[in-house]
Design an enzyme around this catalytic site. Structure first.
Site, PDB file in Angstrom:
ATOM      1  N   ASP A  52      -9.806   3.232   2.078  1.00 18.73           N
ATOM      2  CA  ASP A  52      -9.908   2.596   3.397  1.00 18.73           C
ATOM      3  C   ASP A  52     -10.485   3.568   4.430  1.00 18.73           C
ATOM      4  O   ASP A  52     -11.341   3.205   5.232  1.00 18.73           O
ATOM      5  CB  ASP A  52      -8.523   2.154   3.895  1.00 18.73           C
ATOM      6  CG  ASP A  52      -8.025   0.903   3.188  1.00 18.73           C
ATOM      7  OD1 ASP A  52      -8.871   0.106   2.740  1.00 18.73           O
ATOM      8  OD2 ASP A  52      -6.801   0.728   3.097  1.00 18.73           O
ATOM      9  N   LYS A 102       0.800  -1.229   0.000  1.00 20.83           N
ATOM     10  CA  LYS A 102       0.000   0.000   0.000  1.00 20.83           C
ATOM     11  C   LYS A 102       0.834   1.280   0.000  1.00 20.83           C
ATOM     12  O   LYS A 102       0.396   2.302  -0.507  1.00 20.83           O
ATOM     13  CB  LYS A 102      -0.947   0.010   1.211  1.00 20.83           C
ATOM     14  CG  LYS A 102      -2.087  -0.978   1.103  1.00 20.83           C
ATOM     15  CD  LYS A 102      -3.055  -0.819   2.255  1.00 20.83           C
ATOM     16  CE  LYS A 102      -4.199  -1.793   2.121  1.00 20.83           C
ATOM     17  NZ  LYS A 102      -5.237  -1.586   3.133  1.00 20.83           N
TER      18      LYS A 102
END
Ligand code: ATR
Length: 297
Positions: free
Chosen positions: A109, A73
């Site tokens: 997220d 990420k």
């Protein structure tokens, strides 16, 4: 996904280091099917040295977009043409959109976390206080969301204090009105803080499969019924931490809803379709059933 793949089928997917248990293909293919789109969503498990080629390959293969998961990420950001502002501040992406021959990075997220609380559970963040266990990439997204929603105070407890310090310093520049305090995980004030906060959020991997008996809390910590205990882990559905919270009468939430909401946000970025609430609810229900089956296997 239509029943038949043909020459015009668009491709999306997920790139990660260990994704053989991921439920993202299930979520996205369910949505693609619901909206009768001629696209499909596939898993791409790669090793770290393959990351640059994998991301570059999105252009060559004309892949519409991918989710990026652990452990890429942060690292994947450097191979993109542009990264959206919130993702830049968080320091991590989980979604790439391929458009006009360019790769754009986003973080959905933190939106998924917010929606899982505010829309799904109708829980307000504003004016509340939180303890966040952990200071990794996931914690950064959660803390970003909490600060954006004007939380009153955040206490980060982490094994490596330097990582928490970095968050405190960087986020203070973006959210000067949101006090962030940092403590080592074993600090004596943890119990006292737990007695007074609204949210207790586990962002560490402690308790996730296969080490399901681990718990991020030190021994002898007591929880109470006023807490909202949120574990970002969804596999197993009920971690040792959530079981402890449930026993104490606290409200418990696992990472399933957040996963669904971040998927819905990524889906929107790729397709322009915002699944309506009814569809999201059905998806959450399907996710929990599927997750329960997998958890019992
Ligand atoms: P993610 O992107 O999922 O947040 P990460 O960046 O590797 O993953 O962060 C994992 C978090 O879990 C970190 O806060 C980590 O603590 P450190 O910053 O000290 O590494 C925490 N964590 C992982 N294993 C741990 C353990 N055995 N004990 C305590 N904390 C742990």
């Amino acid at each position: 996904m239509k029943t038949e793949i043909n020459g015009e089928t668009g491709i999306m997917g997920i790139i990660g280091g260990n994704i053989n248990k991921t439920l993202s293909p299930f979520l996205h293919n369910t949505l693609l099917k619901h909206y009768s789109l001629n696209d499909c969503y596939l898993p791409f498990q790669i090793s770290t040295d393959q990351l640059p080629a994998a991301i570059e390959g999105l252009k060559a293969l004309n892949i519409k977009g991918v989710n990026i998961t652990v452990p890429f990420k942060e690292k994947s950001m450097e191979f993109l043409d542009k990264v959206e502002n919130s993702a830049l501040r968080i320091g991590a992406i989980n979604t790439i959109v391929h458009k006009d021959k360019l790769l754009f990075g986003y973080n959905t997220d933190f939106i998924g976390f917010k929606r899982s609380l505010m829309e799904e559970k109708e829980i307000e963040i504003k004016g509340k206080s939180a303890i966040v266990l952990g200071a990794g990439g996931a914690a950064r997204a959660i803390i970003y969301a909490l600060c954006q929603e004007a939380i009153k105070e955040i206490s980060i407890f982490n094994r490596t204090l330097d990582k928490a310090r970095k968050i405190e310093k960087e986020y203070h520049a973006f959210f000067p009105d949101c006090p962030i305090r940092i403590f080592p995980i074993g600090d004596r004030c943890l119990q006292d803080k737990i007695n007074r906060v609204d949210f207790l959020i586990n962002t560490t991997s402690l308790g996730s499969y296969p080490d399901i008996n681990l718990n991020p809390l030190p021994e002898n910590i007591l929880l109470n019924q006023h807490l909202i205990a949120y574990d970002l882990i969804y596999f197993p559905a009920k971690t040792s931490f959530l079981r402890q919270a449930e026993k104490a009468g606290a409200k418990t939430i696992n990472g399933g809803q957040m996963l669904v909401y971040q998927a819905v946000e990524s889906f929107y970025l790729w397709t322009g379709i915002r699944p309506e609430m009814e569809i999201v609810r059905q998806l959450i229900h399907k996710f929990h059933s599927k997750n329960a089956v997998i958890s019992n296997q």
